[in-house]
Motif scaffolding. Sequence first.
Motif, mmCIF file in Angstrom:
data_model
loop_
_atom_site.group_PDB
_atom_site.id
_atom_site.type_symbol
_atom_site.label_atom_id
_atom_site.label_comp_id
_atom_site.label_asym_id
_atom_site.label_seq_id
_atom_site.Cartn_x
_atom_site.Cartn_y
_atom_site.Cartn_z
ATOM 1 N N ARG A 101 42.065 46.714 38.687
ATOM 2 C CA ARG A 101 42.360 48.044 39.196
ATOM 3 C C ARG A 101 43.430 48.763 38.382
ATOM 4 N NH1 ARG A 101 43.256 47.480 45.552
ATOM 5 N NH2 ARG A 101 44.883 46.073 44.809
ATOM 6 N N ARG A 102 44.046 48.047 37.444
ATOM 7 C CA ARG A 102 45.032 48.692 36.583
ATOM 8 C C ARG A 102 44.379 49.355 35.376
ATOM 9 N NH1 ARG A 102 48.891 43.585 35.816
ATOM 10 N NH2 ARG A 102 46.810 42.734 35.410
ATOM 11 N N ARG A 103 43.067 49.201 35.254
ATOM 12 C CA ARG A 103 42.344 49.775 34.115
ATOM 13 C C ARG A 103 41.219 50.685 34.625
ATOM 14 N NH1 ARG A 103 39.522 45.848 31.191
ATOM 15 N NH2 ARG A 103 39.337 47.404 29.532
ATOM 16 N N PRO A 104 41.537 51.938 34.912
ATOM 17 C CA PRO A 104 40.514 52.854 35.425
ATOM 18 C C PRO A 104 39.299 52.981 34.512
ATOM 19 C CG PRO A 104 42.703 53.791 35.681
ATOM 20 C CD PRO A 104 42.869 52.559 34.843
ATOM 21 N N GLY A 137 31.980 50.297 33.995
ATOM 22 C CA GLY A 137 31.375 49.008 33.694
ATOM 23 C C GLY A 137 31.228 48.148 34.937
ATOM 24 N N THR A 138 32.201 48.236 35.844
ATOM 25 C CA THR A 138 32.115 47.493 37.097
ATOM 26 C C THR A 138 30.957 47.993 37.942
ATOM 27 O OG1 THR A 138 34.512 47.095 37.094
ATOM 28 C CG2 THR A 138 33.350 46.877 39.205
ATOM 29 N N VAL A 139 30.811 49.319 38.045
ATOM 30 C CA VAL A 139 29.705 49.903 38.802
ATOM 31 C C VAL A 139 28.369 49.478 38.197
ATOM 32 C CG1 VAL A 139 28.575 52.068 39.447
ATOM 33 C CG2 VAL A 139 31.060 51.855 39.626
ATOM 34 N N ALA A 140 28.284 49.462 36.876
ATOM 35 C CA ALA A 140 27.053 49.038 36.212
ATOM 36 C C ALA A 140 26.748 47.575 36.497
ATOM 37 C CB ALA A 140 27.162 49.275 34.705
ATOM 38 N N ALA A 141 27.784 46.735 36.538
ATOM 39 C CA ALA A 141 27.581 45.313 36.824
ATOM 40 C C ALA A 141 27.067 45.112 38.247
ATOM 41 C CB ALA A 141 28.890 44.546 36.619
ATOM 42 N N VAL A 142 27.586 45.885 39.195
ATOM 43 C CA VAL A 142 27.108 45.794 40.574
ATOM 44 C C VAL A 142 25.661 46.260 40.661
ATOM 45 C CG1 VAL A 142 27.411 46.666 42.924
ATOM 46 C CG2 VAL A 142 29.418 46.028 41.558
#
Length: 288
Positions: A140-143, A148-153
């Motif tokens: 969460r310290r790296r907006p 990439g997180t959304v794409a992984a989900v």
Amino acid sequence: MNWDSLWQPRSSCDAQCLPEPGSVPRAGAVRVAARLVAATAVIACAVVTVPLVLPLSRTARGNVLRLLAGAVLAALGVRHTLRGRVPRRGALIVANHVSWLDVLVLLAHTPARLLAKREVRSWPVIGPLAAATGTVFVDRRRPRALPGTVAAVADALRAGDVVAVFPEGTTWCGRTGGHFRPAVFQAAVDAGAPVVPVALRFTLAAGSDTTVAAFLGEDTLLASLRRVVAVRGLHVVVQAHPALHPIPGASRRALARVAQSVVHGPIRGSWTRGGPMAPPTVQDLRAA
């Protein structure tokens, strides 16, 4: 809601939201000691078992992890009841966030992958269990890492996995909650996956709401654990609502608002009447 940065919400709940000392029923000293011994034994078993679980099939891995999560909860003296049906494949579970117990309760009922902050990886028991389920850890310290997180989900949803997230972004006391942040809902839109709102309610033996298990502010995991093992009659009600099915081109913000209204609004009234209330009908979630 307060914000420490652009995408890190900070709950307005703090230690003042916790019950006053002596205001909740306490377990006897012998029972507390037995819980600590049992929890230690289960933790040791989990540490040994988790690495052996990884090569198993998704179904077998989910079954083992549900047993382990349930065993940890039982050792801690925490009862949990599921109302409604949780998905087994290809869905995004969105739940309110009260405690570190939330993770164990969800894992005890569904073979979900989790979206969790990076720090969870280092937590005892919960960290290994989360990693074994294929948790997507987010820094969460790296907006800039958020897309990439959304794409992984989204990829996990397309692969048929169940992914569980806490879109409030932080823990609240349970009597109040935060806004559902919309970013992760984009993954469900992109994957064409249903969203299942789940409400977690913590009660005591008499059925009254309690904040004793809340994990807030500057609270430490050890202090929270001590409260949990010392309380008598802690019960978590897991209310799973019917799925929301985003239409093509749906707005993630509108989807987040509908899910939030189901979890925070109707469910609170429905508990007082003894049954679940139907969620809002989603006719059109297109961007306005």
